[in-house]
Design a protein around this motif. Structure first.
Motif, mmCIF file in Angstrom:
data_model
loop_
_atom_site.group_PDB
_atom_site.id
_atom_site.type_symbol
_atom_site.label_atom_id
_atom_site.label_comp_id
_atom_site.label_asym_id
_atom_site.label_seq_id
_atom_site.Cartn_x
_atom_site.Cartn_y
_atom_site.Cartn_z
ATOM 1 N N VAL A 194 0.840 -1.210 0.000
ATOM 2 C CA VAL A 194 0.000 0.000 0.000
ATOM 3 C C VAL A 194 0.869 1.251 0.000
ATOM 4 O O VAL A 194 0.568 2.239 -0.685
ATOM 5 N N LEU A 195 1.959 1.222 0.766
ATOM 6 C CA LEU A 195 2.875 2.356 0.766
ATOM 7 C C LEU A 195 3.496 2.568 -0.614
ATOM 8 O O LEU A 195 3.806 3.688 -1.011
ATOM 9 N N ALA A 196 3.669 1.468 -1.358
ATOM 10 C CA ALA A 196 4.322 1.549 -2.666
ATOM 11 C C ALA A 196 3.370 1.944 -3.787
ATOM 12 O O ALA A 196 3.771 2.650 -4.726
ATOM 13 N N ALA A 197 2.112 1.495 -3.730
ATOM 14 C CA ALA A 197 1.222 1.677 -4.890
ATOM 15 C C ALA A 197 -0.158 2.212 -4.544
ATOM 16 O O ALA A 197 -0.979 2.382 -5.456
ATOM 17 N N PRO A 235 6.035 -4.294 -12.514
ATOM 18 C CA PRO A 235 6.296 -5.750 -12.522
ATOM 19 C C PRO A 235 6.860 -6.281 -11.215
ATOM 20 O O PRO A 235 6.531 -7.402 -10.801
ATOM 21 N N GLU A 236 7.683 -5.475 -10.526
ATOM 22 C CA GLU A 236 8.316 -5.967 -9.307
ATOM 23 C C GLU A 236 7.345 -6.127 -8.140
ATOM 24 O O GLU A 236 7.663 -6.788 -7.133
ATOM 25 N N LEU A 237 6.131 -5.549 -8.249
ATOM 26 C CA LEU A 237 5.157 -5.675 -7.155
ATOM 27 C C LEU A 237 4.260 -6.900 -7.295
ATOM 28 O O LEU A 237 3.592 -7.297 -6.331
ATOM 29 N N PRO A 291 5.303 -10.046 -4.778
ATOM 30 C CA PRO A 291 4.832 -9.902 -3.390
ATOM 31 C C PRO A 291 3.312 -9.860 -3.275
ATOM 32 O O PRO A 291 2.752 -10.331 -2.280
ATOM 33 N N LEU A 292 2.619 -9.314 -4.309
ATOM 34 C CA LEU A 292 1.159 -9.307 -4.264
ATOM 35 C C LEU A 292 0.612 -10.733 -4.322
ATOM 36 O O LEU A 292 -0.337 -11.079 -3.600
ATOM 37 N N MET A 293 1.194 -11.579 -5.172
ATOM 38 C CA MET A 293 0.786 -12.982 -5.207
ATOM 39 C C MET A 293 1.091 -13.657 -3.877
ATOM 40 O O MET A 293 0.331 -14.512 -3.412
#
Length: 294
Positions: free
Chosen positions: A32-35, A211-213, A216-218
């Motif tokens: 959440v902090l990232a996106a 792409p890098e998120l 971790p989302l999965m």
């Protein structure tokens, strides 16, 4: 003795489930902090719907009637509010404070159950609620008295408290939902309805994640679904009186994960407040297991 022994494995499984869900909270905070909260919840809902659809196709394929579908949709809307407000607040508060405040949800559920289901409120529940609200006051007082207090801290606290109110409503709906649908059906249709609801704002708010998120989302999606499944497995095999205390290990995991990943310290006000809330929930839970006197 035999009952206690038979509950040992479910208790351990439920404790593992709480750890996985706590790790999911820590992962969601980073994402959440990232996106931003909307995009993370939207894309997590998509992954959860796909994963639960596979489980439903293999194990159930039972189509709900109109009444059940309405209940799935209503609970999905409530869960959407819970998720958005909780993770928005979580991004602005230490992990342990957010988890400590969220423990008050079962106390809200007691009074909502009385209002919506006609259940009787016991005297112990009133005392439990008073302890719980005293705990919230202690945590909030610690925030206002801290040197790091900001407007974001206040807004984050209010967001978490709004989340707990709706989560209490969610707990009441869970009781009704469990009477008409299997766990796999609930998981699939609730995630499907949540995805549809979240998608309504997609033309204005949605954007593709970097792409890098996605890995971790999965990962957090897998943690969420696995934790939910393990809790369902445990509660199907042991009485709530043996399992309810495992809920409070989330506070221990939150302290550890918040310190390890975010360098968050825990104030004595947060510890004291969480202790009061846990005590209130414990009193309420014990009271609910006693027979009602006419």
């Amino acid at each position: 003795m035999r009952s206690t022994a038979s509950a040992t494995i479910p208790v351990l499984v439920c404790t593992l489930a709480i750890f996985l869900l706590s790790a999911m909270d820590a992962g969601m905070k980073s994402l959440v902090l990232a996106a931003g909260v909307y995009n993370i919840v939207l894309w997590r809902s998509l992954l959860a719907a796909i994963a639960s659809a596979a489980g439903w196709a293999v194990n159930s394929r039972v189509r709900p009637d109109l009444g059940a579908m309405r209940l799935h949709a209503l609970r999905a809307a409530i869960v959407g509010i819970v998720i958005i407000t909780f993770f928005w607040g979580l991004a602005r508060l230490p992990l342990a404070e957010a988890i400590g405040l969220s423990f008050i949800a079962p106390l809200f559920a007691l009074f909502l159950a009385a209002l919506l289901l006609g259940e009787r409120i016991r005297a112990q529940a009133v005392w439990a609620a008073m302890l719980g609200f005293a705990g919230v006051a202690a945590i909030v007082a610690g925030q206002f008295g801290g040197a790091a207090y900001t407007q974001d801290t206040l807004l984050g606290t209010l967001s978490i408290l709004i989340s707990t109110i709706f989560y209490g409503f969610n707990l009441v709906l869970t009781r009704k939902q469990a009477q008409i649908a299997k766990p796999i059906d609930i998981m699939f249709f609730q995630n499907l309805c949540l995805l549809i609801i979240m998608s309504l704002a997609a033309p204005w708010l949605a954007s593709l994640l970097p792409p890098e998120l996605w890995p971790p989302l999965m990962g957090v999606t897998a943690l969420s679904l696995t934790g939910q499944y393990l809790m369902s497995w445990a509660y199907a095999r042991a009485e709530a009186q043996y399992l309810i205390s495992t809920e409070y290990t989330a506070f221990i995991w939150a302290i550890a994960l918040g310190w390890f990943f975010f360098g968050e310290a825990v104030s004595w006000e947060t510890l004291a407040g969480a202790g009061l809330i846990i005590a209130g929930c414990w009193i309420a839970a014990r009271a609910s297991m006693q027979p009602v006197e006419d």
